[in-house]
Design an enzyme around this catalytic site. Structure first.
Site, PDB file in Angstrom:
ATOM      1  N   LYS A   1     -24.452  -6.505  -7.105  1.00  0.00           N
ATOM      2  CA  LYS A   1     -23.166  -5.891  -6.749  1.00  0.00           C
ATOM      3  C   LYS A   1     -23.354  -4.515  -6.110  1.00  0.00           C
ATOM      4  CE  LYS A   1     -20.741  -9.280  -7.418  1.00  0.00           C
ATOM      5  NZ  LYS A   1     -19.884  -9.825  -6.353  1.00  0.00           N
TER       6      LYS A   1
ATOM      7  N   SER B   1     -18.331  -4.723  -7.594  1.00  0.00           N
ATOM      8  CA  SER B   1     -17.873  -4.687  -8.985  1.00  0.00           C
ATOM      9  C   SER B   1     -18.206  -3.322  -9.568  1.00  0.00           C
ATOM     10  CB  SER B   1     -18.583  -5.776  -9.786  1.00  0.00           C
ATOM     11  OG  SER B   1     -18.496  -5.506 -11.163  1.00  0.00           O
TER      12      SER B   1
ATOM     13  N   TYR C   1     -27.178  -9.131 -12.008  1.00  0.00           N
ATOM     14  CA  TYR C   1     -25.813  -9.170 -11.468  1.00  0.00           C
ATOM     15  C   TYR C   1     -25.417  -7.769 -10.968  1.00  0.00           C
ATOM     16  CZ  TYR C   1     -20.721  -9.706 -11.196  1.00  0.00           C
ATOM     17  OH  TYR C   1     -19.414  -9.725 -10.749  1.00  0.00           O
TER      18      TYR C   1
HETATM   19  N1  LIG Z   1     -13.708 -11.988 -12.450  1.00  0.00           N
HETATM   20  C1  LIG Z   1     -14.047 -10.706 -12.609  1.00  0.00           C
HETATM   21  O1  LIG Z   1     -13.770 -10.078 -13.638  1.00  0.00           O
HETATM   22  C2  LIG Z   1     -14.765  -9.983 -11.503  1.00  0.00           C
HETATM   23  C3  LIG Z   1     -14.995  -8.603 -11.649  1.00  0.00           C
HETATM   24  C4  LIG Z   1     -15.647  -7.925 -10.631  1.00  0.00           C
HETATM   25  C5  LIG Z   1     -16.056  -8.603  -9.494  1.00  0.00           C
HETATM   26  N2  LIG Z   1     -15.829  -9.936  -9.395  1.00  0.00           N
HETATM   27  C6  LIG Z   1     -16.310 -10.623  -8.184  1.00  0.00           C
HETATM   28  O2  LIG Z   1     -15.247 -11.352  -7.602  1.00  0.00           O
HETATM   29  C7  LIG Z   1     -15.778 -12.465  -6.883  1.00  0.00           C
HETATM   30  C8  LIG Z   1     -14.983 -13.712  -7.236  1.00  0.00           C
HETATM   31  O3  LIG Z   1     -15.235 -14.033  -8.587  1.00  0.00           O
HETATM   32  P1  LIG Z   1     -14.206 -14.846  -9.496  1.00  0.00           P
HETATM   33  O4  LIG Z   1     -14.001 -14.049 -10.710  1.00  0.00           O
HETATM   34  O5  LIG Z   1     -13.052 -15.281  -8.708  1.00  0.00           O
HETATM   35  O6  LIG Z   1     -15.134 -16.076  -9.890  1.00  0.00           O
HETATM   36  P2  LIG Z   1     -14.859 -17.657  -9.944  1.00  0.00           P
HETATM   37  O7  LIG Z   1     -13.467 -17.951 -10.335  1.00  0.00           O
HETATM   38  O8  LIG Z   1     -15.962 -18.196 -10.776  1.00  0.00           O
HETATM   39  O9  LIG Z   1     -15.037 -18.099  -8.423  1.00  0.00           O
HETATM   40  C9  LIG Z   1     -16.266 -17.961  -7.790  1.00  0.00           C
HETATM   41  C10 LIG Z   1     -16.229 -18.690  -6.471  1.00  0.00           C
HETATM   42  O10 LIG Z   1     -17.517 -18.537  -5.855  1.00  0.00           O
HETATM   43  C11 LIG Z   1     -17.971 -19.821  -5.476  1.00  0.00           C
HETATM   44  N3  LIG Z   1     -19.424 -19.911  -5.408  1.00  0.00           N
HETATM   45  C12 LIG Z   1     -20.333 -19.687  -6.380  1.00  0.00           C
HETATM   46  N4  LIG Z   1     -21.574 -19.950  -5.924  1.00  0.00           N
HETATM   47  C13 LIG Z   1     -21.441 -20.330  -4.634  1.00  0.00           C
HETATM   48  C14 LIG Z   1     -22.342 -20.742  -3.634  1.00  0.00           C
HETATM   49  N5  LIG Z   1     -23.655 -20.849  -3.864  1.00  0.00           N
HETATM   50  N6  LIG Z   1     -21.857 -21.066  -2.412  1.00  0.00           N
HETATM   51  C15 LIG Z   1     -20.547 -21.006  -2.155  1.00  0.00           C
HETATM   52  N7  LIG Z   1     -19.631 -20.625  -3.072  1.00  0.00           N
HETATM   53  C16 LIG Z   1     -20.080 -20.310  -4.298  1.00  0.00           C
HETATM   54  C17 LIG Z   1     -17.407 -20.744  -6.538  1.00  0.00           C
HETATM   55  O11 LIG Z   1     -17.473 -22.080  -6.074  1.00  0.00           O
HETATM   56  P3  LIG Z   1     -17.388 -23.332  -7.119  1.00  0.00           P
HETATM   57  O12 LIG Z   1     -15.946 -23.472  -7.462  1.00  0.00           O
HETATM   58  O13 LIG Z   1     -17.925 -24.452  -6.309  1.00  0.00           O
HETATM   59  O14 LIG Z   1     -18.233 -22.980  -8.298  1.00  0.00           O
HETATM   60  C18 LIG Z   1     -16.002 -20.196  -6.632  1.00  0.00           C
HETATM   61  O15 LIG Z   1     -15.216 -20.658  -5.564  1.00  0.00           O
HETATM   62  C19 LIG Z   1     -17.259 -12.550  -7.253  1.00  0.00           C
HETATM   63  O16 LIG Z   1     -18.015 -11.984  -6.207  1.00  0.00           O
HETATM   64  C20 LIG Z   1     -17.363 -11.683  -8.484  1.00  0.00           C
HETATM   65  O17 LIG Z   1     -18.648 -11.112  -8.630  1.00  0.00           O
HETATM   66  C21 LIG Z   1     -15.184 -10.654 -10.357  1.00  0.00           C
END
Ligand SMILES: NC(=O)c1ccc[n+]([C@@H]2O[C@H](COP(=O)([O-])OP(=O)(O)OC[C@H]3O[C@@H](n4cnc5c(N)ncnc54)[C@H](OP(=O)(O)O)[C@@H]3O)[C@@H](O)[C@H]2O)c1
Length: 404
Positions: free
Chosen positions: A253, A221, A249
């Site tokens: 990252k 990130s 966080y």
């Molecule tokens: N969204 C943003 O703006 C953004 C920006 C930069 C980077 N990112 C990165 O992108 C990645 C995906 O994020 P997202 O935005 O798609 O978030 P999200 O929609 O909240 O999805 C997160 C996923 O991770 C799973 N997860 C969380 N804890 C877990 C665990 N202990 N074991 C297995 N799975 C687990 C969740 O499972 P459950 O459904 O069971 O909770 C869900 O499937 C993350 O690494 C995040 O840091 C996101």
């Protein structure tokens, strides 16, 4: 946390949002090119957290490209529901059973297939069990997307393994998963090579045309710019002193970005060794199909994306009494219009999955998608090696289990 750090992190957030708005406009105008991913057809990918957000959109895009996808999820129910949704939207074959990594799955079906497998990144034991099941399946792995993550729990939570939740879920368990799956893949290749030699068709090397290169993608990130590992490395595993949710966080990252770079350094070194082996110790390594076809690790910043993680973060950033007013604003205006869609963000992941090794190996890919600048700390090889060794120690990896 110091006031100056607070201010820095706030400014970072504003900067990220402004950059993101430009990206969203480009996404909407179709100016960010979509990848041609036909090269992924028939390949097998694992996507951690593939049941929601960026992971779900990535799984969808991979399946549409003809790849088989394993959704590595902590909830069987949420995983199965996502698999059903993907089967309906992409026409892929959905998995109905629970033992999806059984040896009988080895022959790939004609249509791409989506499978669900349990993986809880808050537990190192769960990661090891996942790897064991994967190894027993005999499957070939082509792409590992270390995607799952959490952001800013309201209070400090410690896992059963004794690590701060964000550090373990976002980084440490992914380190263990990647290390063990790559190690397994390498030994699988050695077995295949030995078999070929026995059949009298020897001569191919690890990166030869008969082996499929592996690609490992870590979701990092832009917030890694706010990380403060140098002063807190000794405390990283626990993050007990002066714990701050967002700081933690950011640190997790930066760790994923450092891991991508360190893993890629190991891949480069192994490809060079293989090239030496192929050419004979006397000759210089041939320029290179070896390097072109090598294994690759790469980090990705998908942008600010309209997912549960981001919505939850923005909503929580407002003082509780004001949330009845602010929640609808974030829900109906801010998130849907100013953040990227998960489908657009998945294009950045696909870029990292398909761009040539020489272009993205060891790099940090940003929105657009293209290779982006990262922080100075992320490019520090000494810090990366130190973190790699520390992580191996924290995961209690034996010498024979650690990648070299
Ligand atoms: N969204 C943003 O703006 C953004 C920006 C930069 C980077 N990112 C990165 O992108 C990645 C995906 O994020 P997202 O935005 O798609 O978030 P999200 O929609 O909240 O999805 C997160 C996923 O991770 C799973 N997860 C969380 N804890 C877990 C665990 N202990 N074991 C297995 N799975 C687990 C969740 O499972 P459950 O459904 O069971 O909770 C869900 O499937 C993350 O690494 C995040 O840091 C996101």
């Amino acid at each position: 946390m110091k006031l100056t750090t607070h201010i820095f992190l706030d400014l970072l957030g504003v900067g990220e949002l402004l950059e993101n708005i430009t990206t969203v406009v480009k996404d909407r105008l179709g100016l960010n090119p979509r990848r041609d991913c036909r090269q992924l057809a028939g390949k097998t990918a694992i996507v951690t957290g593939g049941n929601a957000g960026v992971g779900l959109a990535t799984a969808d895009a991979l399946l549409r490209s003809g790849a088989n996808v394993v959704l590595a999820c902590r909830s069987a129910e949420r995983g199965q529901s996502a698999a059903k949704q993907l089967a309906a939207s992409t026409g892929c074959v959905g998995d109905s059973g629970s033992t999806v990594l059984a040896a009988s799955d080895v022959d790939p079906p004609a249509a791409p297939r989506v499978m669900v497998e349990l993986l809880d990144l808050a537990s190192l034991a769960s990661v090891r069990q996942f790897v064991q099941r994967w190894a027993a399946s005999g499957r070939q792995l082509d792409l590992l997307v270390c995607n799952a993550g959490i952001m800013c729990p309201p209070e400090r939570v410690e896992t059963a393994d004794g690590f701060e939740l964000q550090f373990q879920s976002n980084y440490l368990s992914h380190f263990l998963l990647a290390n063990c799956l790559v190690k397994h893949q390498q030994s699988l290749r050695r077995q295949q090579q030995a078999q070929r030699r026995r059949r009298g068709r020897g001569g191919e090397t690890d990166c030869g045309e008969t082996t499929r290169p592996l690609r490992v993608i870590f979701l990092s990130s832009m917030t890694h710019f706010g990380a403060d590992l140098a002063t807190t490395l000794a405390d990283v595993p626990q993050s007990r002193t002066g714990w701050h949710s967002f700081q933690s966080y950011c640190n997790s990252k930066l760790c994923t970005l450092l891991a991508a770079k360190q893993l890629d350094r190991l891949f480069v070194r192994n490809a060079q060794l293989a090239a030496h082996g192929a050419a004979g110790a006397e000759a210089p390594p041939p320029a290179s199909t070896m390097m072109l076809q090598r294994d690759v690790a790469v980090a990705v910043h998908p942008g600010l994306v309209d997912t549960f993680l981001a919505r939850n973060y923005f909503k929580q950033s407002v003082p509780r009494p004001l949330r009845p007013l602010s929640d609808p604003f974030f829900e109906h205006l801010f998130c849907p219009y100013l953040l990227r869609s998960p489908e657009a963000a998945a294009q950045t992941v696909l870029y990292a999955a398909t761009a040539p090794a020489a272009e993205v190996g060891g790099q940090y890919c940003g929105t657009s998608p293209h290779v982006s600048k990262h922080s100075a700390a992320a490019g520090d090889p000494v810090l990366a090696e130190h973190l790699w060794e520390l992580s191996a120690h924290l995961c209690q990896l034996g010498p024979s289990e650690l990648l070299d």
